[in-house]
Enzyme design. Sequence first.
Site, short mmCIF file in Angstrom:
data_model
loop_
_atom_site.label_atom_id
_atom_site.label_comp_id
_atom_site.label_asym_id
_atom_site.label_seq_id
_atom_site.Cartn_x
_atom_site.Cartn_y
_atom_site.Cartn_z
N LYS A 237 0.86 -1.30 -0.20
CA LYS A 237 -0.02 0.09 -0.14
C LYS A 237 0.83 1.22 0.05
O LYS A 237 2.02 1.34 0.46
CB LYS A 237 -1.01 0.07 1.15
CG LYS A 237 -2.08 -1.14 1.15
CD LYS A 237 -2.88 -1.10 2.43
CE LYS A 237 -4.20 -2.10 2.42
NZ LYS A 237 -5.00 -1.72 3.49
N TYR B 62 -12.44 -1.79 -3.62
CA TYR B 62 -12.87 -1.61 -2.12
C TYR B 62 -14.69 -1.80 -1.95
O TYR B 62 -15.01 -1.28 -0.89
CB TYR B 62 -12.38 -0.74 -1.26
CG TYR B 62 -10.96 -1.22 -1.01
CD1 TYR B 62 -10.71 -2.35 -0.17
CD2 TYR B 62 -9.74 -0.42 -0.98
CE1 TYR B 62 -9.47 -2.68 0.35
CE2 TYR B 62 -8.51 -0.84 -0.75
CZ TYR B 62 -8.33 -1.91 0.21
OH TYR B 62 -6.97 -2.14 0.52
N ASN C 274 -2.01 0.34 6.81
CA ASN C 274 -1.51 -1.00 7.36
C ASN C 274 -0.81 -1.74 6.38
O ASN C 274 -0.57 -3.07 6.43
CB ASN C 274 -2.50 -1.72 7.93
CG ASN C 274 -3.64 -2.33 6.92
OD1 ASN C 274 -3.58 -1.81 5.86
ND2 ASN C 274 -4.71 -3.00 7.36
N HIS D 139 -2.35 -5.46 1.70
CA HIS D 139 -3.65 -6.20 1.79
C HIS D 139 -3.50 -7.55 1.30
O HIS D 139 -2.46 -7.60 0.23
CB HIS D 139 -4.56 -5.27 0.60
CG HIS D 139 -5.74 -6.11 0.07
ND1 HIS D 139 -6.98 -6.12 0.82
CD2 HIS D 139 -5.84 -7.15 -1.01
CE1 HIS D 139 -7.73 -6.90 0.28
NE2 HIS D 139 -7.13 -7.63 -0.68
N GLU E 212 -9.91 -10.90 -7.30
CA GLU E 212 -9.00 -9.46 -7.23
C GLU E 212 -7.78 -9.71 -8.49
O GLU E 212 -7.31 -8.52 -8.84
CB GLU E 212 -8.36 -9.57 -5.81
CG GLU E 212 -9.48 -8.97 -4.87
CD GLU E 212 -9.17 -9.24 -3.37
OE1 GLU E 212 -10.06 -8.84 -2.56
OE2 GLU E 212 -7.91 -9.64 -2.98
#
Length: 139
Positions: A10, A50, A113, A116, A127
């Site tokens: 990320k 998302y 974080n 993913h 995905e």
Amino acid sequence: MTERTFSIIKPDATRRNITGAINAVIEGAGLRIVAQRRVKLTEAQAKKFYEVHAERPFYGELVSQMIAEPVVVQVLEGDNAVAKYREVMGATNPNDAAEGTIRKLFALSIGENSVHGSDSLDNAKIEIEQFFTDADIVG
Ligand code: CMP
């Protein structure tokens, strides 16, 4: 069983130049990076990716964080890859993540974080298809 899972390194991680450090943890756990591309997500791509969280209060912030800097999208392959990568990532909230996991080592907060990973084999397929064709994946 050999599986493939989808991973995103990320923006909080690309910004801090720690994509290699994260890949070292992934590879150290026995997962193989069989496709990888650095990309700046569009708002439309991030919103679609998302979509399941669209009604959650953090959706807007999540989308804006995901488009703020480049990300690295990846396909990881290995025995039991979906569950293994979730174990390697650690809990979503870094405060709950186990020692040695990517999120314990690198995450800044629940939103930032660092990584993913797909939560099921079905979602991994969905995905992966959003970012890679079969020809992009070299096992
Ligand atoms: P990820 O695995 O990418 O899936 C959805 C993301 O939403 C999650 O990791 C977090 O980075 C982010 N997020 C932000 N706030 C929350 C929250 N309160 N609960 C769950 N996920 C959150």
